[in-house]
Motif scaffolding. Structure first.
Motif, PDB file in Angstrom:
ATOM      1  N   TYR A 241       2.879   2.465   5.563  1.00 29.99           N
ATOM      2  CA  TYR A 241       3.253   1.315   6.384  1.00 29.99           C
ATOM      3  C   TYR A 241       2.566   0.052   5.864  1.00 29.99           C
ATOM      4  CZ  TYR A 241       3.639  -1.601  10.615  1.00 29.99           C
ATOM      5  OH  TYR A 241       3.891  -2.615  11.510  1.00 29.99           O
ATOM      6  N   PHE A 242       3.255  -1.095   5.942  1.00 23.57           N
ATOM      7  CA  PHE A 242       2.647  -2.387   5.640  1.00 23.57           C
ATOM      8  C   PHE A 242       3.290  -3.441   6.535  1.00 23.57           C
ATOM      9  CE2 PHE A 242       6.512  -2.845   3.274  1.00 23.57           C
ATOM     10  CZ  PHE A 242       6.713  -4.203   3.025  1.00 23.57           C
ATOM     11  N   GLU A 243       2.696  -4.612   6.596  1.00 29.79           N
ATOM     12  CA  GLU A 243       3.199  -5.682   7.462  1.00 29.79           C
ATOM     13  C   GLU A 243       3.245  -7.014   6.733  1.00 29.79           C
ATOM     14  OE1 GLU A 243       1.826  -4.202  11.938  1.00 29.79           O
ATOM     15  OE2 GLU A 243       0.623  -5.708  10.893  1.00 29.79           O
ATOM     16  N   MET A 244       4.101  -7.897   7.225  1.00 29.42           N
ATOM     17  CA  MET A 244       4.118  -9.279   6.761  1.00 29.42           C
ATOM     18  C   MET A 244       4.056 -10.205   7.972  1.00 29.42           C
ATOM     19  SD  MET A 244       7.999 -10.398   5.680  1.00 29.42           S
ATOM     20  CE  MET A 244       9.245 -10.740   6.948  1.00 29.42           C
TER      21      MET A 244
ATOM     22  N   SER B 148      -1.954  -3.016  -3.181  1.00 27.91           N
ATOM     23  CA  SER B 148      -3.075  -3.836  -2.718  1.00 27.91           C
ATOM     24  C   SER B 148      -2.801  -5.328  -2.777  1.00 27.91           C
ATOM     25  CB  SER B 148      -4.330  -3.528  -3.541  1.00 27.91           C
ATOM     26  OG  SER B 148      -4.103  -3.795  -4.916  1.00 27.91           O
ATOM     27  N   GLU B 149      -1.785  -5.732  -3.560  1.00 20.99           N
ATOM     28  CA  GLU B 149      -1.453  -7.147  -3.668  1.00 20.99           C
ATOM     29  C   GLU B 149      -0.007  -7.284  -4.130  1.00 20.99           C
ATOM     30  OE1 GLU B 149      -2.984  -8.075  -8.202  1.00 20.99           O
ATOM     31  OE2 GLU B 149      -4.434  -8.265  -6.564  1.00 20.99           O
ATOM     32  N   LEU B 150       0.475  -8.517  -4.188  1.00 20.56           N
ATOM     33  CA  LEU B 150       1.850  -8.778  -4.631  1.00 20.56           C
ATOM     34  C   LEU B 150       1.906  -8.912  -6.143  1.00 20.56           C
ATOM     35  CD1 LEU B 150       2.826 -11.355  -1.869  1.00 20.56           C
ATOM     36  CD2 LEU B 150       3.587  -8.973  -2.040  1.00 20.56           C
ATOM     37  N   ASN B 151       2.981  -8.423  -6.725  1.00 19.05           N
ATOM     38  CA  ASN B 151       3.178  -8.481  -8.173  1.00 19.05           C
ATOM     39  C   ASN B 151       3.853  -9.803  -8.523  1.00 19.05           C
ATOM     40  OD1 ASN B 151       3.779  -8.154 -10.851  1.00 19.05           O
ATOM     41  ND2 ASN B 151       4.840  -6.196 -10.614  1.00 19.05           N
ATOM     42  N   THR B 152       3.073 -10.749  -8.960  1.00 18.13           N
ATOM     43  CA  THR B 152       3.625 -12.069  -9.260  1.00 18.13           C
ATOM     44  C   THR B 152       4.165 -12.177 -10.679  1.00 18.13           C
ATOM     45  OG1 THR B 152       1.427 -12.837  -9.901  1.00 18.13           O
ATOM     46  CG2 THR B 152       2.081 -13.166  -7.606  1.00 18.13           C
TER      47      THR B 152
ATOM     48  N   LYS C  57      -5.711  -3.985   4.364  1.00 17.30           N
ATOM     49  CA  LYS C  57      -7.074  -4.505   4.292  1.00 17.30           C
ATOM     50  C   LYS C  57      -7.522  -5.052   5.633  1.00 17.30           C
ATOM     51  CE  LYS C  57      -7.065  -5.656  -0.648  1.00 17.30           C
ATOM     52  NZ  LYS C  57      -7.202  -6.750  -1.651  1.00 17.30           N
ATOM     53  N   GLU C  58      -6.565  -5.510   6.428  1.00 12.78           N
ATOM     54  CA  GLU C  58      -6.835  -6.000   7.771  1.00 12.78           C
ATOM     55  C   GLU C  58      -6.166  -5.078   8.787  1.00 12.78           C
ATOM     56  OE1 GLU C  58      -8.841  -8.466   8.316  1.00 12.78           O
ATOM     57  OE2 GLU C  58      -9.070  -8.999   6.187  1.00 12.78           O
TER      58      GLU C  58
END
Length: 466
Positions: free
Chosen positions: A100-103, A50-54, A215-216
């Motif tokens: 699948y995911f996108e950047m 759901s988010e990036l691991n910072t 999410k989008e």
């Protein structure tokens, strides 16, 4: 779940002699809303990125959004290890057809060395995805694909500011794939084992990326891609040769099994054929023909709520089914009779009946769930609107009708397999399909989609609503 409480002697009875059946194994068996919610939660229990691991990262970037979905390069980009690489907070889910995911490349920066791919949990967080083993990456500065080594291979077009790049895992074909601006770039075999994290990287001054984990809306039509992949898999199955009229046999056996005699007659008339299967295995008629008219009437009586007549007919036609007054069949019928009193708003009769017939089942813990919820209907001014109002709906009657149907079939001397009393040919095929799909997933290291009928039904309901 209600267990079978027939005597051990009855349990050992030969099929066809009133063999014990466990109706709680029926596909339509009683379930409380809590059970259904738990089952649905299990289907969707796999956590999603759901988010990036910072925290576990190279540190050579800055998070430039509060939702942790955007990064900007802060390093000096003087060396190959000056990479700002960041993984998702969770590995890609595996129990599905495709992930699948996108950047989005907001700024390609000084050298345009942005990249996207998948990496293992032990990946060195100062290297581009694909430069180390157990990783793969599609790189923007050269359009090359890197698969576990520093040397890349020609793969697709370069990408730069304004481009949207996607990365996915096709568990159906066991392949990785990448996209650019909504179009498929290419795919290659998935030869990396273990959990894999969606990963992006920046490597030169000014590079900035955003990440979309779903999410989008995606730029790439991932739903269309999945449908196309499933159709491709289906086309392979369609090439298999099956026995002629096999679908007719399966549908007909289902109608026979559950005693839908009128529908069966209409089905045979519509097909205008000699009933297939009537000469199967050398028998003049299939075992499911047993007591067809009786089973039809019993189903109709139960579905109309006439449990008293159901008891009378069973006593006349199949007394062995209700001989044991503490059997699960008797319990289901008595509980349904109580429910019918509630449905008719005859509360005093319901209380009297519960004391006379249901009280004897209080000591059976296996009946506790349904018994408690049935009796709890008395506590509500409007039982149909309560959290247990589902007991007043048709599916509850259908379950009781299926249980009685199975019990009657168990008295058939020609019924050699006790399982045949519980499941039609169609249901056995669906169960086999489920087992085979899970076996295939296990073969692929517990990765990929598996057939679950309830999940397919839910998906169909969602598609109809949309």
């Amino acid at each position: 779940m209600v267990a079978n409480h027939e005597s051990e002697a009855a349990s050992a009875a030969a099929p066809g002699a009133g063999a014990t059946v466990d109706p709680m194994r029926l596909a339509s068996r009683w379930r409380s809303p809590a059970e259904w919610e738990f089952a649905a939660a299990e289907l969707d229990a796999e956590p999603l990125p759901s988010e990036l691991n910072t925290v576990n990262s190279s540190g050579l970037f800055a998070v430039v959004s509060t939702d942790k979905l955007s990064v900007k390069y802060l390093g000096s980009h003087l060396h190959g290890h000056d990479v700002g690489v960041v993984q998702a907070d969770r590995p890609a889910p595996t129990r599905r057809a495709v992930y699948y995911f996108e950047m989005g490349v907001k700024n390609a920066g000084y050298k345009g060395q942005t990249s996207i791919g998948f990496t293992s949990g032990s990946f060195k967080m100062r290297r581009q995805p694909g430069w180390e083993s157990n990783s793969c990456g599609y790189h923007g500065d050269d359009g090359y694909l890197y698969r576990g080594q520093g040397k890349g291979e020609p793969f697709g077009p370069k990408f730069t500011s304004g481009d949207t790049i996607g990365a996915g895992i096709n568990y159906l074909s066991q392949e990785f794939f990448f996209t650019k601006n909504g179009s498929l770039v290419g795919a290659f075999p998935k030869d990396i084992k273990g959990p894999l994290y969606p990963t992006v990287a920046v490597h030169s001054q000014g590079e900035e990326l955003t990440v979309n984990f779903g999410k989008e809306p995606f730029c790439f039509d991932i739903e269309g891609y999945i449908l196309e992949e499933k159709m491709r898999q289906q086309s392979m199955t369609d090439k298999l040769k099956l026995e002629e009229n096999i679908s007719h046999v399966i549908v007909r056996s289902y109608l026979l099994h559950y005693g839908y005699q009128d529908t069966l007659n209409s089905f045979d008339m519509a097909n205008a054929t000699d009933p297939p299967g009537s000469r199967q295995n050398g028998h003049r008629e299939p075992p499911e023909m047993y007591g067809l008219s009786h089973r039809k009437l019993l189903r109709q009586l139960i579905m109309s709520g006439d449990i008293d007549s159901t008891f009378k007919r069973l006593e006349e036609w199949y007394p062995q089914v209700i001989k044991d007054e503490k059997s699960v069949i008797c319990f289901l019928l008595h509980s349904q009779r109580f429910i019918e009193y509630i449905r008719a708003e005859q509360l005093e009769d319901a209380v009297t009946y519960a004391r006379a017939k249901l009280a004897s089942f209080l000591t059976h813990k296996a009946f506790e769930g349904l018994l408690k919820e049935s009796v709890a209907l008395l506590a509500y001014e409007k039982p149909a609107e309560s959290c247990i109002g589902y007991l007043l709906d048709c599916p509850q009657r259908e379950f009781v009708a299926d249980a009685v149907n199975a019990a009657v079939l168990s008295t058939n001397p020609a019924m050699k397999d006790p399982e045949s009393c519980l499941y039609s040919c169609l249901e056995r095929l669906l169960r086999q399909l489920t087992v085979c799909s899970f076996e295939r997933r296990a073969f692929n290291n517990d990765q990929g989609d598996a057939f679950l009928l309830h999940k397919e039904v839910r998906n169909c309901e969602r598609s109809h609503r949309s």
